[in-house]
Every structure is written in C-alpha cells, then in structure tokens.
Design a protein around this motif. Structure first.
Motif, mmCIF file in Angstrom:
data_model
loop_
_atom_site.group_PDB
_atom_site.id
_atom_site.type_symbol
_atom_site.label_atom_id
_atom_site.label_comp_id
_atom_site.label_asym_id
_atom_site.label_seq_id
_atom_site.Cartn_x
_atom_site.Cartn_y
_atom_site.Cartn_z
ATOM 1 N N SER A 92 0.918 -1.375 0.253
ATOM 2 C CA SER A 92 -0.128 -0.075 -0.043
ATOM 3 C C SER A 92 0.841 1.279 -0.028
ATOM 4 C CB SER A 92 -0.963 0.050 1.186
ATOM 5 O OG SER A 92 -0.109 -0.039 2.273
ATOM 6 N N GLN A 93 2.087 1.136 0.344
ATOM 7 C CA GLN A 93 2.851 2.159 0.451
ATOM 8 C C GLN A 93 3.838 2.361 -0.801
ATOM 9 O OE1 GLN A 93 2.438 4.472 2.772
ATOM 10 N NE2 GLN A 93 0.976 2.939 3.606
ATOM 11 N N GLN A 94 3.820 1.524 -1.695
ATOM 12 C CA GLN A 94 4.595 1.604 -2.971
ATOM 13 C C GLN A 94 4.018 2.778 -4.041
ATOM 14 O OE1 GLN A 94 7.286 0.244 -3.918
ATOM 15 N NE2 GLN A 94 7.477 -1.631 -2.643
ATOM 16 N N GLY A 131 -3.611 7.323 11.866
ATOM 17 C CA GLY A 131 -4.587 8.169 10.883
ATOM 18 C C GLY A 131 -5.531 7.407 10.300
ATOM 19 N N GLN A 132 -6.492 7.927 9.713
ATOM 20 C CA GLN A 132 -7.710 7.408 9.188
ATOM 21 C C GLN A 132 -7.554 7.691 7.661
ATOM 22 O OE1 GLN A 132 -9.389 5.211 11.057
ATOM 23 N NE2 GLN A 132 -10.468 4.444 9.426
ATOM 24 N N ALA A 133 -7.325 6.465 6.937
ATOM 25 C CA ALA A 133 -7.272 6.761 5.382
ATOM 26 C C ALA A 133 -8.337 6.044 4.725
ATOM 27 C CB ALA A 133 -5.831 6.308 4.983
ATOM 28 N N LEU A 134 -8.415 6.150 3.413
ATOM 29 C CA LEU A 134 -9.500 5.485 2.773
ATOM 30 C C LEU A 134 -9.533 4.045 2.935
ATOM 31 C CD1 LEU A 134 -9.208 7.365 -0.686
ATOM 32 C CD2 LEU A 134 -11.201 7.563 1.150
ATOM 33 N N GLU A 135 -8.460 3.351 2.837
ATOM 34 C CA GLU A 135 -8.206 2.123 3.370
ATOM 35 C C GLU A 135 -8.400 1.612 4.811
ATOM 36 O OE1 GLU A 135 -4.250 3.538 2.898
ATOM 37 O OE2 GLU A 135 -5.812 4.000 2.148
ATOM 38 N N VAL A 160 8.596 11.068 7.252
ATOM 39 C CA VAL A 160 7.921 9.906 7.350
ATOM 40 C C VAL A 160 6.322 10.160 7.818
ATOM 41 C CG1 VAL A 160 7.514 7.578 8.786
ATOM 42 C CG2 VAL A 160 10.025 8.524 8.077
ATOM 43 N N GLY A 161 5.479 9.483 6.996
ATOM 44 C CA GLY A 161 3.894 9.846 7.260
ATOM 45 C C GLY A 161 3.351 10.317 6.223
ATOM 46 N N ASP A 162 2.203 10.591 6.209
ATOM 47 C CA ASP A 162 1.231 11.020 5.180
ATOM 48 C C ASP A 162 0.323 11.945 5.590
ATOM 49 O OD1 ASP A 162 -1.075 9.451 6.361
ATOM 50 O OD2 ASP A 162 0.151 7.792 5.820
ATOM 51 N N PRO A 163 -0.523 12.658 4.698
ATOM 52 C CA PRO A 163 -1.451 13.546 4.996
ATOM 53 C C PRO A 163 -2.577 13.045 6.065
ATOM 54 C CG PRO A 163 -1.224 13.468 2.637
ATOM 55 C CD PRO A 163 -0.603 12.609 3.235
ATOM 56 N N ALA A 164 -2.645 12.129 6.326
ATOM 57 C CA ALA A 164 -3.810 11.347 7.237
ATOM 58 C C ALA A 164 -3.362 11.278 8.649
ATOM 59 C CB ALA A 164 -4.433 9.974 6.944
ATOM 60 N N THR A 165 -1.856 11.116 8.760
ATOM 61 C CA THR A 165 -1.130 10.868 10.108
ATOM 62 C C THR A 165 -0.343 12.155 10.589
ATOM 63 O OG1 THR A 165 0.786 10.017 8.982
ATOM 64 C CG2 THR A 165 -1.250 8.376 9.428
#
Length: 558
Positions: free
Chosen positions: A5-7, A402-406, A307-312
């Motif tokens: 999922s992170q690729q 965090g909460q993402a679409l998946e 390290v991370g993404d917009p949700a976290t």
C-alpha cells in the motif's frame, strides 16, 4: 518487507526471461599486447540489440540439454548438468555464428581448419563431431558471470557469460546473417571506442568488459573462474532517469538499492539527479529532501526525511543545517503538519535546523512539534552541542496514526541507540515497512568518520552488530542514509562495511608495527596509501579511533 500500500507505482509482472548463453573467447595479443576478446557485430535487423558489438551466443535449445548431447561432451567433475548445457549451447553458437569450434580429438588435439570445413554450421553439431571423432570441449568452458536482462525490457534473457580460450590455428569467420565483422579487441580499447560513438554496445557487454579489463591475460581470467563453478558476479540491472535519460546500474552501484525500493518491478520513472529544490518521494509514506550543503564530508548533501502521510501527519528526521530555504521546503513538503522532529545526532549538518523548523510550525498556527533525540555528550565538539526537548530511549516507539480511505494507518519508528560515529547517535527503524534510517552510521558510497573523543571505533563496530541483528529480526532490506542514495541488501551492506573497517584496522596495525616510533601522520600515509592524499587529514581521525581500539584490546594488537 515494504507494505504494498506504500509503493508509489502499481505492481506489474516483468516478462519472463528466456534461457540463453554467450561465450567470451579469449587470447593473449601478439607481442605481449595484453588480453584480447573476440567480438562481432549483430545484424542491423536483429530483434535484440541490432547493430551492437557482442560476444557470440544465443538461445539454449532443447538438443543442448539432451543426454545424448551431454554424452558427446567432456565435462569437469564439478560441472553441473545446467552448466554443461550452457557450455554446449555456447560452443554450438560460437560455431554457427563464427565458425569457431571448441572440440578436441581423442588424442587431445583441438579441432583444426580441416575439421571445421567438414562440418555443416546449421546441422546438429554434437552428432557431427561424434562422427568425426571429436568431443565437445565443454570442460574448458567456465562461468564468468550471470546476467538477467532488466525488468523493464519487453524481451528478456537469462544468460551465463562463459569464458574459454580461443583454439590455436582457428580463424573466426562470421556467418554474415546474424553476425558480421569479427574483431579481436582489448577490453579497454572496446570501451574507449564505445565512448567515442564508434563501437555500439549494450549495458551488460560494457560492464563485462569493464571487469575484464582488470585482468592482464587470458590465463588470469580462466584461473579466476576455475576456482569455483559459481559466477564471479550475477546481475539483473535496474534503470532510472539521470539528466532525463535512462541510466542502468548493477547491484554494486550506488543507485541500485534506491531503484529497487522505489521501482521494484523495473518501472523507469525515478529521477536520480541530486537536487535540493523539492522533496523526492521514495514511498507513499517516505520523502527525502536533500539540503544544499554538498561537500567532501556530506556527499551530495544532508538527507532530511519525512515519514508519514496527510492522514497521520509527519515525523521529520534530521532537519539538517540552519538553512531557511531548505527548512521551508521541508515544512511545505509535509503540508505544514509536522508532529515530531528527530535528530539522529548532534553534528552541525543534522541538528541545527530543528529549532527553526519547529518555529515555522508555530508561526503557521500549529502546535510545536517536540524536538527529540539524545543530548550531545561532554566529549562533543562545541559546534555539535545539542539538547533535545526530550531524550529518546533505546527501543522507544514513535507512532503516527490516522484514518485513510483503506482504514486505519500507522507508521512506527523504533529508536536504536548506535554510538560510534557520535556518542549520541541513533538510528530509526520504520517498523511496518522494515526500513532503517541510518543517519551517519551507514552511508552510501563512503565510510563515515569516527572522530574521538566523541567517536569510538569499538562502539561503532558493536553498533553495526546491533543493526545487523535488528535487520535480521525485522527482515530489513533497505537502509536510508543521511548522505547518498538508498542502500539495498541491508545485511550484506553492513557485513561489507564491518569487513572494510577491520581490514583498515589491520593496515593500521601493520603501520604501527612497521613504524613503532612513527607519528600519526606517518601511520596515515602507511595505512591509507590506497586513498587520495587530500583525504588523509579526515582519515587521521578514524585512524586515531582505530589506534584507541587496538590499544584497548591489549598486547599483541599494536
């Protein structure tokens, strides 16, 4: 293993490679002119590498593996059925394409011009040889390397590169259908002609010639290959973009690990140019922004990671020097949502940016992200003084959720105290994706400086062992250093680094024994004779660290 999922790029299945074999026919040039290899130009209408200069070879056919064909060939006791089949295929192809016959009579004489004239190039070779009392000389064909074509190619081959001595008295004659213009050439001359645009070659040919150029005779090559039935190297290259053009790399070259992480299925989309204007995505949850501070000690610059993404939200690792533009770019790449700032150690190209980056977050109306790390020890130099807002503990976990679409998503960094380069050095393991952020403990393309009193060689080597154990436990394949590209083959890289350090230490011991009254400068000149003199002032620091470890081990080590 990295979470799919992170690729960054969708998974795809590379084309399955076809089996083939090629042979490098070697001789020593007249008048001691050095090693020469036989090459030939492929047809301009060939489906693979048209017009390229290559070594003779082609696809492995069913008859090459037939027991009856095996029975018509001489083999070494250690030569497997697979290697025998490959050797037979190479012998057949060199005969079909160039009229060179690696076969011998019962009395040991190699086939001559009369034998070759009596044989039909495109009829089954083994049966013809048997009828003439010849045995295929597969026992004199050795494995040099094994190449599997790049994952991006629409037609791929899995090819052993074999070597054999050119039979005396034979003259190559091209078939004028698949191959043209057979030529004997020294490896370095072929490379020079290719660089001048006069001798087109494909990547595996170029890299093979570069390694072959290290040998001074055919006997030296054959002797090296005869030590083991294993190839001297194996490779399935990877390609990226450099200067907007495709560039290919082998496993031992610096960009390879980064391409394996970012484009595991061979997609040619990843830019390898070093620049500090924008963050470079390595995974969906990992970005790298390189500070504009290149130099002898920093390589292309200090790598800051997010390290991370917009949700976290994001954890910033090593904000780098106090460079306002770099810090603003780092802040913008995180969308302003930096939750923690972690410094791997206190050196001036790693930690000074922490407080200004924190201030950027506050000015934008965000909560101040805590500055984390380990305080500099009293042994640190003045320019490396650092006090985090909170000291991290060995083994501590730093978690983003965090909460993402998946669904719920988590990114966890495990703290690993790794003294050696600096007393307060730490590495970070991204647990879910088995990635190791190594700070300055492990670099790509160079060895880190161990500078006493804050640096300690014994601690450094112990920390390498700890990192190796960590990689084994978590299945870590990739190391993300503070300077240079991502490293692949993590445990192999650590083992090679430790072996290099111990080999250097052996040279230091030899210098101390040869020059017992010598100065540090004398020992550096002796122990680092294989590196440029401009590096000696820096090498002197690590030499002192080696001397301290040698003397701490006790008598018999100096």
């Amino acid at each position: 293993m990295t979470r799919p999922s992170q690729q960054l790029h969708p998974q795809r299945e590379p084309v399955r490679p076809l089996s083939a074999a090629t042979v490098l026919l070697l001789r020593d040039a007249p008048d001691h002119g050095g090693l020469e290899v036989l090459m030939t130009r492929r047809s301009g209408q060939a489906s693979f590498a048209p017009g390229a200069y290559v070594f003779p070879g082609g696809g492995i056919e069913a008859l090459d593996a037939d027991p009856a064909t095996h029975g018509a060939a001489a083999r070494r006791p250690t030569q497997s059925d697979e290697h025998l089949t490959q050797a037979i295929a190479a012998i057949r192809e060199s005969f079909e394409e160039l009229g060179v016959l690696l076969a011998r009579h019962a009395d040991g004489r190699m086939a001559d011009a009369d034998d070759i004239a009596a044989l039909e190039r495109h009829s089954p070779l083994a049966a013809q040889c048997q009828a003439r009392g010849l045995q295929l000389a597969a026992d004199s064909v050795y494995v040099l390397a094994r190449w599997t074509a790049d994952r991006d190619l629409p037609k791929r081959f899995d090819v052993p590169f074999l070597v054999a001595r050119m039979p005396a008295g034979q003259t190559p004659v091209a078939d004028e259908k698949e191959q043209f213009e057979p030529v004997w050439v020294r490896p370095h001359e072929a490379l020079e002609r290719h660089a001048a645009g006069q001798f087109f070659m494909i990547f595996p040919t170029i890299r093979t010639l570069q390694r072959l150029a290290r040998f001074d005779s055919a006997e030296a090559v054959l002797a090296a290959c005869a030590v083991s039935e294993a190839p001297l190297w194996t490779s399935c290259p990877r390609a990226g973009l450099l200067g907007g053009k495709e560039a290919r790399y082998m496993e031992d070259e610096m960009p390879f690990g980064e391409l394996a992480l970012v484009c595991p299925d061979g997609q040619i989309v990843h830019p390898l140019d070093w620049q500090s204007e924008r963050a470079v995505p390595l995974l969906r949850n990992v970005q790298r922004l390189t500070a504009p501070n290149p130099g002898v000690m920093t390589g292309p610059g200090t790598n800051s990671y997010l390290v991370g993404d917009p949700a976290t939200g994001f954890i910033a690792i090593d904000p780098g020097p106090q460079d306002a533009q770099h810090l603003e770019r780092l802040w913008r790449a995180a969308g302003g949502d930096i939750r923690m700032i972690v410094c791997t150690h206190s050196h001036p190209d790693h930690s000074p940016g922490a407080a200004p980056l924190q201030a950027l977050c506050v000015q934008a109306g965000r909560a101040a992200p805590p500055i984390l790390g380990l305080p500099s020890a009293p042994t640190a130099r003045a320019a490396s003084e650092f006090t985090p807002e909170r000291s991290l503990q060995n083994g501590e976990l730093l978690t983003l959720t965090g909460q993402a679409l998946e669904g719920k998503i988590t990114h966890t960094l495990q703290v690993v105290h790794t003294p050696g380069h600096a007393a307060n050095h730490l590495c970070l393991l991204l647990v879910e994706d088995a990635l190791l952020f190594s700070g300055d403990h492990i670099l790509n393309g160079s060895t880190t400086v161990v500078d006493p009193p804050d640096g300690n060689m014994a601690d450094y080597l112990d920390s390498l062992d700890a990192l190796d154990a960590l990689c084994a436990t978590h299945g870590v394949e990739f190391i993300l250093p503070a300077h240079g590209y991502v490293l692949g083959f993590a445990r192999q890289a650590i083992a090679q680094l430790k072996a290099h350090r111990l080999a250097r230490e052996a040279k230091v011991i030899a210098a101390m024994q040869a020059l017992p009254d010598g100065s540090i400068e004398d020992w550096v000149a002796h122990a680092y004779a294989d590196v440029p003199q401009r590096i000696w002032p820096v090498a002197q620091r690590s030499l002192i660290a080696h001397v301290e470890r040698i003397r701490a081990l006790g008598p018999g080590n100096d």
